[in-house]
Structure formats: C-alpha cells, structure tokens
Design a protein around this motif. Structure first.
Motif, mmCIF file in Angstrom:
data_model
loop_
_atom_site.group_PDB
_atom_site.id
_atom_site.type_symbol
_atom_site.label_atom_id
_atom_site.label_comp_id
_atom_site.label_asym_id
_atom_site.label_seq_id
_atom_site.Cartn_x
_atom_site.Cartn_y
_atom_site.Cartn_z
ATOM 1 N N LYS A 136 0.819 -1.215 0.000
ATOM 2 C CA LYS A 136 0.000 0.000 0.000
ATOM 3 C C LYS A 136 0.853 1.266 0.000
ATOM 4 O O LYS A 136 0.475 2.285 -0.569
ATOM 5 N N SER A 137 1.999 1.214 0.660
ATOM 6 C CA SER A 137 2.835 2.417 0.759
ATOM 7 C C SER A 137 4.274 2.041 1.107
ATOM 8 O O SER A 137 4.514 1.006 1.737
ATOM 9 N N ALA A 155 4.130 -0.704 4.058
ATOM 10 C CA ALA A 155 2.803 -1.067 4.565
ATOM 11 C C ALA A 155 2.162 -2.065 3.611
ATOM 12 O O ALA A 155 2.096 -1.815 2.398
ATOM 13 N N VAL A 156 1.725 -3.188 4.166
ATOM 14 C CA VAL A 156 1.155 -4.252 3.325
ATOM 15 C C VAL A 156 -0.243 -4.644 3.800
ATOM 16 O O VAL A 156 -0.596 -4.481 4.968
ATOM 17 N N ILE A 159 14.491 -2.721 7.507
ATOM 18 C CA ILE A 159 13.163 -2.643 6.901
ATOM 19 C C ILE A 159 12.088 -3.025 7.916
ATOM 20 O O ILE A 159 12.112 -4.134 8.466
ATOM 21 N N ASP A 160 11.162 -2.096 8.179
ATOM 22 C CA ASP A 160 10.003 -2.384 9.033
ATOM 23 C C ASP A 160 8.820 -2.714 8.128
ATOM 24 O O ASP A 160 8.472 -1.904 7.244
ATOM 25 N N ILE A 161 8.233 -3.881 8.344
ATOM 26 C CA ILE A 161 7.050 -4.269 7.568
ATOM 27 C C ILE A 161 5.841 -4.108 8.478
ATOM 28 O O ILE A 161 5.768 -4.738 9.540
ATOM 29 N N VAL A 162 4.914 -3.243 8.094
ATOM 30 C CA VAL A 162 3.751 -2.971 8.944
ATOM 31 C C VAL A 162 2.454 -3.302 8.217
ATOM 32 O O VAL A 162 2.388 -3.264 6.985
ATOM 33 N N LYS A 163 1.436 -3.591 9.006
ATOM 34 C CA LYS A 163 0.136 -3.963 8.448
ATOM 35 C C LYS A 163 -0.680 -2.698 8.169
ATOM 36 O O LYS A 163 -0.872 -1.862 9.048
#
Length: 347
Positions: free
Chosen positions: A223-224, A236-237, A270-274
């Motif tokens: 998403k971003s 953002a996934v 890398i931070d992967i956030v919902k």
C-alpha cells in the motif's frame, strides 16, 4: 551493384526490422551526395536504384529555358526539343550522366548507409525495450566509475547510476552484480540513455514483488513505501485473503525473504507494517517497533496525537526522529508523539 547484393540488402533490412524501401530511399539520397561530392557539386541530380537488378543511373535535372545562363542547371528549349518536341519552358529535362566508375562509389556508399541505418534501428529497438521497462528492476554488472557516476552493463545497453541515486556510503566495485531501478530512458544520438536508481522507493517495492510470491500473485498488496536509503525503510502491506498474513508473507520463514532484500540493500533496516483502513490503527502500526497506548486523529487536517509509554518514547521517535518521520511519510499523516507522563502533565 548486382542482384545478389540487392537481395542481401533487402534480407538484411527485414532481419533488422527495417522496411527495405526505407533502406533503398536512404541509399538513393546518399548516392546523390556521393555524386555531388565526386563529380559536380552544383548539379541538380536524381539517382535511380533498380530494386531488382541493383543497376544505378544518375540523371542531371535541367530546367528548360529560352536562354541558358548556367549550363549545369539549365537547357535551351531548342536543345530540349531534340529529344522530345513536347518540352516547354520551365519543364525539367533529365539527362543521364552516370559516371563509368560510379558502381564502386555506389557500393561503398550503400554499405555505409546500411550500417548506419541498422545501427539506428538497433538503437531504436533497444530504446523501445528499455522505455517499456521504466519503473522496473534490472540486474547489471558494474563496468566503470567516472566522476562518481557508476556505469552498469546491461548486455544490450549501459545504465548510468548518478551520485544522487546511489545509496549513501555504498561502494561499487568493477565486475560486481547490482540491482537497480529504471527511473528514466532518454533517446540520444548515441543510443538510449538509461538512468537508474538505488535510492528510489520503487526499488524496495519491486524487490518485495520479486521475493514474495504472494505479492507477485496479487494476494498481498503493497500500500505504501517510505524510505531513507541505506538507513531504514517502512513498507505497509495488506492481504486480500484473511487467511494470509501480509507481514508474515513478507518476512518469510525465519526472516529469509526480508533478509534477502536487506542484503541486497547492504543492510538497510526494513520495518514491515500492516496497513489498515482505520487511520488510528494504521498510524499505531506504522510506528513499529514502538508500542502505542492511544492514537487520536483529526481527519480534516490529517493530524494525529499519539501517546506511548514513557520507556517507548525514544523508540517511537527514533534516532534523530527517523522512526516518526518515516511513519509520517508512510501514512501521509502528521504525527505528534507524547509519552504518557507528558500527556498527563498537559492534561
């Protein structure tokens, strides 16, 4: 030029994707220049190249006049009517002036034109190929470094990685394989100029698309992306399938997927956030790894007030404000972070 030469000429044009007629027209134009250069610069001539036999005829074009001022460009009416009584003043008469040794010059000229046109066509094909791949990722080999520009060999073409598009502190070595993101393809007289980047957020997005099958298949959507190249990124996934964990898909078993991307970006965190439709939840997720107590949002001004535990304040803000800055960039919201004790004091 003989018939075999013409057949080879036509075949070569077809193989390289150039219409044979375009080549023939180009050769005729070049032969006019060659004739003028070698036999008469002032004359107005037409060159005829027989498409079947390869025979070449050069015709001097002269305007019919009552009185001749320049014999190279004009012909007297009475003289013109010796060949055809229908000629009138201002008509154009064509007289063959093909030199005896023009065949040798013609063959040499034709070869030069064909080579040039094929080179132009090949450049055009390469340009089309790479211009269609703008916003894509490619792998090349570092060829040389000149004035801080890194030149990357892509096989058919060469890409330029400008200093502004290089990850800070990254060192590029000759012969090293490197992935980069195509930001622009320009048409130049020397062929296509391919400009690539290692800092563009699109590179991170495309790396995840390559590494995570669920993203490639469209189940998980990015998403971003917010990025500070070489230091830290946030992505953002969202999952279209409630049975698929978007963050887990991107991290991979024992972190193998995200680690491959971190390695490619030379250790960039890398931070992967919902992603979430609820701005408050999305902002809280974006501030990861910090834990959030409460988020209040002003949807009109897109400003949020975030409260975190006292011991989490420095983590939420991050070194030199990096975590908060990336979270704001990722969400598109202005984020004001306060600790619980600060909130109580102000309250």
């Amino acid at each position: 030029m003989n018939a075999e030469f013409m057949q080879a000429f036509e075949q070569l044009g077809k193989e390289k994707g150039i219409a044979p007629e375009v080549l023939f027209d180009a050769v005729e134009a070049a032969l006019i220049s060659a004739y003028k250069r070698n036999f008469g610069a002032v004359q107005n001539v037409r060159v005829s190249l027989d498409r079947m036999t390869g025979e070449i005829h050069v015709f001097a074009r002269k305007t019919v006049v009552e009185e001749v001022n320049d014999a190279r460009l004009e012909i007297e009416l009475l003289e013109a009517r010796k060949s055809d009584v229908r000629y009138e003043v201002e008509d154009v008469v064509e007289i063959e002036v093909t030199p005896k040794d023009f065949g040798r010059i013609a063959a040499q000229t034709a070869k030069q034109v064909v080579v040039q046109r094929i080179r132009e066509a090949e450049r055009g094909i390469i340009y089309e190929e790479f211009s269609n791949r703008e916003s894509d990722i490619l792998t090349g080999i570092v060829q040389r470094i000149e004035q801080k520009n890194v030149y990357i060999d892509l096989g058919k073409a060469e890409a330029i990685l400008a200093p502004s598009e290089q990850i800070p502190g990254e060192v590029y070595k000759h012969g090293e394989r490197v992935k980069s993101y195509i930001i622009e393809v320009k048409k130049t007289t020397k062929g296509p100029q391919i400009l690539v980047s290692r800092t563009h957020p699109g590179l991170l997005k495309r790396l995840f698309e390559l590494e995570v099958p669920e993203i490639h298949d469209g189940v998980v959507e990015i998403k971003s992306v917010a990025r500070e190249p070489g230091a830290r990124s946030k992505i953002a996934v969202y999952s279209r399938d409630e049975n698929v964990d978007p963050v887990g898909s991107c991290v991979g078993h024992k972190g193998v997927r995200v680690q491959a991307i971190v390695n490619e970006l030379r250790g960039e965190k890398i931070d992967i956030v919902k992603w979430n439709t609820d701005p408050a939840k999305y902002i809280a997720n974006a501030l990861s790894p910090a834990k959030v107590v409460n988020v209040e949002v002003n949807e009109v001004e897109k400003i949020s007030q975030v409260i975190v535990p006292d011991y989490q304040l420095s983590l939420a803000i991050g070194k030199e404000g990096q975590n908060a800055r990336l979270a704001a960039k990722l969400t598109g919201w202005k984020i004001d972070i306060k600790s619980e004790s600060q909130a109580r004091t102000e309250g």
